[in-house]
Motif scaffolding. Structure first.
Motif, PDB file in Angstrom:
ATOM      1  N   LYS A  91       0.851  -1.182   0.000  1.00 37.44           N
ATOM      2  CA  LYS A  91       0.000   0.000   0.000  1.00 37.44           C
ATOM      3  C   LYS A  91       0.889   1.235   0.000  1.00 37.44           C
ATOM      4  O   LYS A  91       1.983   1.221   0.564  1.00 37.44           O
ATOM      5  CB  LYS A  91      -0.903   0.025   1.232  1.00 37.44           C
ATOM      6  N   GLY A  92       0.369   2.300  -0.633  1.00 31.34           N
ATOM      7  CA  GLY A  92       1.132   3.532  -0.674  1.00 31.34           C
ATOM      8  C   GLY A  92       0.293   4.694  -1.134  1.00 31.34           C
ATOM      9  O   GLY A  92      -0.898   4.560  -1.406  1.00 31.34           O
ATOM     10  N   LYS A  93       0.952   5.856  -1.238  1.00 30.34           N
ATOM     11  CA  LYS A  93       0.281   7.081  -1.644  1.00 30.34           C
ATOM     12  C   LYS A  93       1.031   7.654  -2.843  1.00 30.34           C
ATOM     13  O   LYS A  93       2.267   7.686  -2.854  1.00 30.34           O
ATOM     14  CB  LYS A  93       0.299   8.083  -0.484  1.00 30.34           C
ATOM     15  N   VAL A  94       0.296   8.103  -3.841  1.00 32.23           N
ATOM     16  CA  VAL A  94       0.906   8.690  -5.027  1.00 32.23           C
ATOM     17  C   VAL A  94       1.410  10.086  -4.648  1.00 32.23           C
ATOM     18  O   VAL A  94       0.628  10.968  -4.284  1.00 32.23           O
ATOM     19  CB  VAL A  94      -0.105   8.787  -6.198  1.00 32.23           C
ATOM     20  N   THR A  95       2.737  10.272  -4.691  1.00 29.96           N
ATOM     21  CA  THR A  95       3.315  11.566  -4.314  1.00 29.96           C
ATOM     22  C   THR A  95       3.477  12.475  -5.516  1.00 29.96           C
ATOM     23  O   THR A  95       3.437  13.700  -5.380  1.00 29.96           O
ATOM     24  CB  THR A  95       4.688  11.367  -3.646  1.00 29.96           C
ATOM     25  N   PHE A  96       3.662  11.893  -6.693  1.00 27.69           N
ATOM     26  CA  PHE A  96       3.817  12.690  -7.907  1.00 27.69           C
ATOM     27  C   PHE A  96       3.279  11.874  -9.066  1.00 27.69           C
ATOM     28  O   PHE A  96       3.547  10.673  -9.167  1.00 27.69           O
ATOM     29  CB  PHE A  96       5.300  13.022  -8.136  1.00 27.69           C
ATOM     30  N   PHE A  97       2.523  12.527  -9.949  1.00 26.95           N
ATOM     31  CA  PHE A  97       2.076  11.836 -11.158  1.00 26.95           C
ATOM     32  C   PHE A  97       1.883  12.860 -12.265  1.00 26.95           C
ATOM     33  O   PHE A  97       1.158  13.849 -12.099  1.00 26.95           O
ATOM     34  CB  PHE A  97       0.777  11.063 -10.936  1.00 26.95           C
ATOM     35  N   ASN A  98       2.536  12.662 -13.393  1.00 22.77           N
ATOM     36  CA  ASN A  98       2.421  13.524 -14.552  1.00 22.77           C
ATOM     37  C   ASN A  98       1.616  12.756 -15.592  1.00 22.77           C
ATOM     38  O   ASN A  98       2.131  11.858 -16.244  1.00 22.77           O
ATOM     39  CB  ASN A  98       3.807  13.896 -15.083  1.00 22.77           C
ATOM     40  N   GLY A  99       0.350  13.110 -15.738  1.00 24.25           N
ATOM     41  CA  GLY A  99      -0.528  12.408 -16.677  1.00 24.25           C
ATOM     42  C   GLY A  99      -0.114  12.607 -18.123  1.00 24.25           C
ATOM     43  O   GLY A  99      -0.291  11.719 -18.962  1.00 24.25           O
ATOM     44  N   GLY A 100       0.443  13.771 -18.468  1.00 25.91           N
ATOM     45  CA  GLY A 100       0.875  14.045 -19.834  1.00 25.91           C
ATOM     46  C   GLY A 100       2.021  13.151 -20.262  1.00 25.91           C
ATOM     47  O   GLY A 100       2.081  12.674 -21.398  1.00 25.91           O
ATOM     48  N   LYS A 101       2.962  12.923 -19.367  1.00 22.83           N
ATOM     49  CA  LYS A 101       4.110  12.067 -19.685  1.00 22.83           C
ATOM     50  C   LYS A 101       3.866  10.617 -19.299  1.00 22.83           C
ATOM     51  O   LYS A 101       4.573   9.724 -19.739  1.00 22.83           O
ATOM     52  CB  LYS A 101       5.367  12.598 -18.991  1.00 22.83           C
ATOM     53  N   GLY A 102       2.902  10.368 -18.417  1.00 26.55           N
ATOM     54  CA  GLY A 102       2.501   9.010 -18.094  1.00 26.55           C
ATOM     55  C   GLY A 102       3.338   8.299 -17.058  1.00 26.55           C
ATOM     56  O   GLY A 102       3.443   7.080 -17.073  1.00 26.55           O
ATOM     57  N   PHE A 103       3.938   9.019 -16.128  1.00 26.87           N
ATOM     58  CA  PHE A 103       4.695   8.362 -15.069  1.00 26.87           C
ATOM     59  C   PHE A 103       4.545   9.124 -13.761  1.00 26.87           C
ATOM     60  O   PHE A 103       4.071  10.260 -13.743  1.00 26.87           O
ATOM     61  CB  PHE A 103       6.181   8.237 -15.433  1.00 26.87           C
ATOM     62  N   GLY A 104       4.946   8.474 -12.684  1.00 27.75           N
ATOM     63  CA  GLY A 104       4.895   9.111 -11.377  1.00 27.75           C
ATOM     64  C   GLY A 104       5.611   8.264 -10.336  1.00 27.75           C
ATOM     65  O   GLY A 104       6.331   7.320 -10.674  1.00 27.75           O
ATOM     66  N   PHE A 105       5.398   8.616  -9.062  1.00 25.77           N
ATOM     67  CA  PHE A 105       6.045   7.904  -7.964  1.00 25.77           C
ATOM     68  C   PHE A 105       5.047   7.642  -6.852  1.00 25.77           C
ATOM     69  O   PHE A 105       4.166   8.457  -6.578  1.00 25.77           O
ATOM     70  CB  PHE A 105       7.225   8.713  -7.414  1.00 25.77           C
ATOM     71  N   ILE A 106       5.200   6.487  -6.216  1.00 16.63           N
ATOM     72  CA  ILE A 106       4.364   6.094  -5.090  1.00 16.63           C
ATOM     73  C   ILE A 106       5.264   5.943  -3.875  1.00 16.63           C
ATOM     74  O   ILE A 106       6.311   5.290  -3.943  1.00 16.63           O
ATOM     75  CB  ILE A 106       3.652   4.746  -5.372  1.00 16.63           C
ATOM     76  N   ARG A 107       4.845   6.550  -2.752  1.00 18.22           N
ATOM     77  CA  ARG A 107       5.596   6.410  -1.498  1.00 18.22           C
ATOM     78  C   ARG A 107       4.991   5.249  -0.723  1.00 18.22           C
ATOM     79  O   ARG A 107       3.811   5.247  -0.401  1.00 18.22           O
ATOM     80  CB  ARG A 107       5.526   7.694  -0.685  1.00 18.22           C
ATOM     81  N   ASP A 108       5.821   4.225  -0.427  1.00 19.03           N
ATOM     82  CA  ASP A 108       5.371   3.033   0.292  1.00 19.03           C
ATOM     83  C   ASP A 108       5.027   3.403   1.733  1.00 19.03           C
ATOM     84  O   ASP A 108       5.778   4.130   2.387  1.00 19.03           O
ATOM     85  CB  ASP A 108       6.471   1.970   0.267  1.00 19.03           C
ATOM     86  N   ASP A 109       3.895   2.911   2.256  1.00 20.70           N
ATOM     87  CA  ASP A 109       3.471   3.210   3.624  1.00 20.70           C
ATOM     88  C   ASP A 109       4.376   2.571   4.662  1.00 20.70           C
ATOM     89  O   ASP A 109       4.648   3.155   5.709  1.00 20.70           O
ATOM     90  CB  ASP A 109       2.019   2.758   3.862  1.00 20.70           C
TER      91      ASP A 109
END
Length: 152
Positions: A91-109
């Protein structure tokens, strides 16, 4: 009157030189006389005690040695069957997501580490701040999140 050219420092250095010269002569005389006991074979022997420390005393032959069963020694790595398999879903929370470029980062809980996520590996559409569940896979550039789902 003229000042003496010998300073305290020069006198001390000359004393040190004379002292070293005298010690060298004394060692030379001791070698010639053959009274040097440091070359005796018994003084060169060192022993290792039961704890692995180096000592000058030989081991006590009357002391009883421990008997170890050779069958009880495991040389191989224990099997993985003894370990219970851990749940691959995180489980985690999306800390950054760029929909135009199609990538992001998830911070693990649990661990707090950041995991890369690509839009092709998402089962639901995600945005920054969303709580998600995911699994990880090892890629050449590090861990990557796969099967990313939103938590309701």
């Amino acid at each position: 009157m003229a000042k003496s050219r010998e300073t305290f420092n020069k006198k001390e250095k000359e004393k040190q030189r004379q002292k070293k010269k005298q010690e060298k002569l004394d060692k030379k005389e001791a070698r010639k006389s053959g009274n040097d006991k440091s070359t005796d074979f018994e003084d060169m022997i060192a022993y290792v005690d039961e704890f692995g420390n180096i000592t000058s005393t030989p081991p006590d032959p009357t002391k009883k040695k421990k008997e170890i069963d050779a069958e009880s020694i495991e040389i191989a790595v224990p099997k993985d069957s003894e370990l219970e398999p851990e749940d691959p879903t995180r489980k985690g929370k999306v800390t950054f997501f760029n929909g135009g470029k199609g990538f992001g980062f998830i911070r693990d809980d649990q661990t707090g580490e950041s995991v890369f996520v690509h839009i092709n590996k998402c089962l639901d559409s995600i945005q920054e701040g969303d709580k998600v569940t995911y699994e990880t896979e090892k890629t050449p550039k590090g861990l990557s999140a796969i099967d990313v789902k939103l938590i309701n």
